[in-house]
Write an enzyme that holds these catalytic residues in place. Sequence first.
Site, PDB file in Angstrom:
ATOM      1  N   HIS A  39       0.784  -1.361  -0.079  1.00  0.00           N
ATOM      2  CA  HIS A  39       0.054   0.023  -0.004  1.00  0.00           C
ATOM      3  C   HIS A  39       0.707   1.509  -0.140  1.00  0.00           C
ATOM      4  O   HIS A  39       1.909   1.409  -0.036  1.00  0.00           O
ATOM      5  CB  HIS A  39      -0.743  -0.085   1.209  1.00  0.00           C
ATOM      6  CG  HIS A  39      -0.564  -0.069   2.481  1.00  0.00           C
ATOM      7  ND1 HIS A  39       0.620  -1.032   2.943  1.00  0.00           N
ATOM      8  CD2 HIS A  39      -0.637   0.926   3.688  1.00  0.00           C
ATOM      9  CE1 HIS A  39       0.977  -0.624   4.206  1.00  0.00           C
ATOM     10  NE2 HIS A  39       0.548   0.577   4.327  1.00  0.00           N
ATOM     11  N   HIS A  56       1.311   3.742   2.050  1.00  0.00           N
ATOM     12  CA  HIS A  56       1.897   4.455   3.376  1.00  0.00           C
ATOM     13  C   HIS A  56       3.502   4.681   3.140  1.00  0.00           C
ATOM     14  O   HIS A  56       3.905   3.808   2.600  1.00  0.00           O
ATOM     15  CB  HIS A  56       1.168   3.999   4.631  1.00  0.00           C
ATOM     16  CG  HIS A  56       0.254   3.986   4.976  1.00  0.00           C
ATOM     17  ND1 HIS A  56      -0.798   3.301   5.632  1.00  0.00           N
ATOM     18  CD2 HIS A  56      -0.898   5.125   4.451  1.00  0.00           C
ATOM     19  CE1 HIS A  56      -2.033   3.660   5.828  1.00  0.00           C
ATOM     20  NE2 HIS A  56      -2.091   4.750   5.291  1.00  0.00           N
ATOM     21  N   ASP A  62       5.673   4.409   5.228  1.00  0.00           N
ATOM     22  CA  ASP A  62       6.763   3.373   5.649  1.00  0.00           C
ATOM     23  C   ASP A  62       6.726   2.222   4.665  1.00  0.00           C
ATOM     24  O   ASP A  62       7.530   1.362   5.044  1.00  0.00           O
ATOM     25  CB  ASP A  62       6.489   2.921   7.143  1.00  0.00           C
ATOM     26  CG  ASP A  62       4.890   2.445   7.349  1.00  0.00           C
ATOM     27  OD1 ASP A  62       4.145   2.961   6.486  1.00  0.00           O
ATOM     28  OD2 ASP A  62       4.823   1.537   8.212  1.00  0.00           O
ATOM     29  N   HIS A  63       6.054   2.100   3.699  1.00  0.00           N
ATOM     30  CA  HIS A  63       6.300   1.090   2.701  1.00  0.00           C
ATOM     31  C   HIS A  63       6.627   1.640   1.491  1.00  0.00           C
ATOM     32  O   HIS A  63       7.113   0.546   0.723  1.00  0.00           O
ATOM     33  CB  HIS A  63       4.774   0.503   2.721  1.00  0.00           C
ATOM     34  CG  HIS A  63       4.381  -0.254   3.972  1.00  0.00           C
ATOM     35  ND1 HIS A  63       4.502  -1.766   4.237  1.00  0.00           N
ATOM     36  CD2 HIS A  63       4.014   0.394   5.231  1.00  0.00           C
ATOM     37  CE1 HIS A  63       4.292  -1.643   5.569  1.00  0.00           C
ATOM     38  NE2 HIS A  63       4.009  -0.713   6.070  1.00  0.00           N
ATOM     39  N   HIS A 109      -7.080  -2.400   5.513  1.00  0.00           N
ATOM     40  CA  HIS A 109      -6.156  -1.235   6.235  1.00  0.00           C
ATOM     41  C   HIS A 109      -6.881  -0.028   5.888  1.00  0.00           C
ATOM     42  O   HIS A 109      -5.948   1.176   6.387  1.00  0.00           O
ATOM     43  CB  HIS A 109      -4.983  -1.622   5.630  1.00  0.00           C
ATOM     44  CG  HIS A 109      -3.640  -0.865   6.243  1.00  0.00           C
ATOM     45  ND1 HIS A 109      -3.621  -0.861   7.862  1.00  0.00           N
ATOM     46  CD2 HIS A 109      -2.666   0.002   5.830  1.00  0.00           C
ATOM     47  CE1 HIS A 109      -2.661   0.052   7.933  1.00  0.00           C
ATOM     48  NE2 HIS A 109      -2.166   0.540   6.894  1.00  0.00           N
ATOM     49  N   ASP A 158       0.015  -4.657   7.288  1.00  0.00           N
ATOM     50  CA  ASP A 158      -0.758  -3.672   7.453  1.00  0.00           C
ATOM     51  C   ASP A 158      -2.108  -3.945   7.154  1.00  0.00           C
ATOM     52  O   ASP A 158      -2.671  -3.612   6.012  1.00  0.00           O
ATOM     53  CB  ASP A 158      -0.268  -2.465   6.592  1.00  0.00           C
ATOM     54  CG  ASP A 158       1.013  -1.894   7.194  1.00  0.00           C
ATOM     55  OD1 ASP A 158       1.652  -2.603   7.908  1.00  0.00           O
ATOM     56  OD2 ASP A 158       1.048  -0.303   7.284  1.00  0.00           O
ATOM     57  N   HIS A 218       6.858  -5.962  11.105  1.00  0.00           N
ATOM     58  CA  HIS A 218       6.086  -4.894  10.959  1.00  0.00           C
ATOM     59  C   HIS A 218       5.929  -4.369  12.728  1.00  0.00           C
ATOM     60  O   HIS A 218       4.494  -4.172  13.137  1.00  0.00           O
ATOM     61  CB  HIS A 218       4.590  -4.467  10.280  1.00  0.00           C
ATOM     62  CG  HIS A 218       4.290  -3.274  10.219  1.00  0.00           C
ATOM     63  ND1 HIS A 218       3.364  -2.593  10.962  1.00  0.00           N
ATOM     64  CD2 HIS A 218       4.534  -2.556   9.069  1.00  0.00           C
ATOM     65  CE1 HIS A 218       3.147  -1.573  10.474  1.00  0.00           C
ATOM     66  NE2 HIS A 218       3.771  -1.507   9.161  1.00  0.00           N
TER      67      HIS A 218
HETATM   68 ZN    ZN Z   1       3.061   0.352   7.796  1.00  0.00          ZN
HETATM   69 ZN    ZN Z   2      -0.067   1.169   6.547  1.00  0.00          ZN
END
Ligand code: ZN
Ligand code: ZN
Length: 303
Positions: free
Chosen positions: A61, A63, A65-66, A138, A206, A265
Amino acid sequence: MIDICLLGTYGMMPMPNRWLSCALVRCGASLTLFDCGEGTQVPWKSLGWGFRQLGAICFTHMHADHVAGLPGVLFMVAHAERTEPLDIYGPPGTAYVVEGLCRIAADLPFPLHIHELKSGEQFELPGELHGSCIAASHGVPCLAYRVELERKPLFQPEQAQALGLPVQLWSRLQHGETVQHNGQAVSPAQVLGPPRRGISLAFITDTRPTTALSQFARDVDLLVCESTYDDPEDLPLARAHAHMLAEEAAALAQAAGAHTLILTHFSPKISDVSIAERTARRIFTNTRSGRDGMVVTLEYSKV
Ligand SMILES: [Zn+2]
Ligand SMILES: [Zn+2]
């Protein structure tokens, strides 16, 4: 054989000596990256697998942090002189984000092919790996991935001999081709043994646990699954942010009939990941907490 390296195992933000959750999968010489948080190229460089063979990136996805590590990784791949195309997979919205990030990673010496996937789609990955995806839960478009490496059935020479097939035709049949012999078509199924178990893994992060996800990860050799929280009392937080507790990841692995579970994670507030491991093992024994740089090798079963 498939090698999987967890380059990072934390969520939300990179911290000193803790990188963001992602997995690098190697099959033959080919590499596929699952998620690419900020700084991903740093632990990757230490791993020593090289960057040139990166053939695909699968994003769960959009976000930060990814995905925020993409420009740095693309720079390293360019620096390694890759010229072949690089495929990027992700949910709807991936093209918008990737095109934006590429404005600070311009003039790459290789083309990027972006594919936005729908839940249930299947696709081919480098190293003859077969990919599939399903929607996660998510709050934003998010995909869980499954990767499979098929194993060809064994060739049965006695069956080929019984059919009177000359040896010159054997390898074509072994490679799945139907051949003509004495005016008759002979199919591979006539000389190959029963199907054999391949290798499979799932990367689920997530998301809240869902029945569809446990069905999607059915019977995998390895399930890499998020475990943002380790304390059952954090269930309201897990629900609010659409993440999982360690024990929920364990229950998902058990429902899936996975062979091994590796947790990843982790929330920045977790400093000792062995607590998540102990908590999960009460439900699913074959659990390990992922550690940054951990490498797991999956091989064909002996039978
Ligand atoms: Zn994340
Ligand atoms: Zn996320």
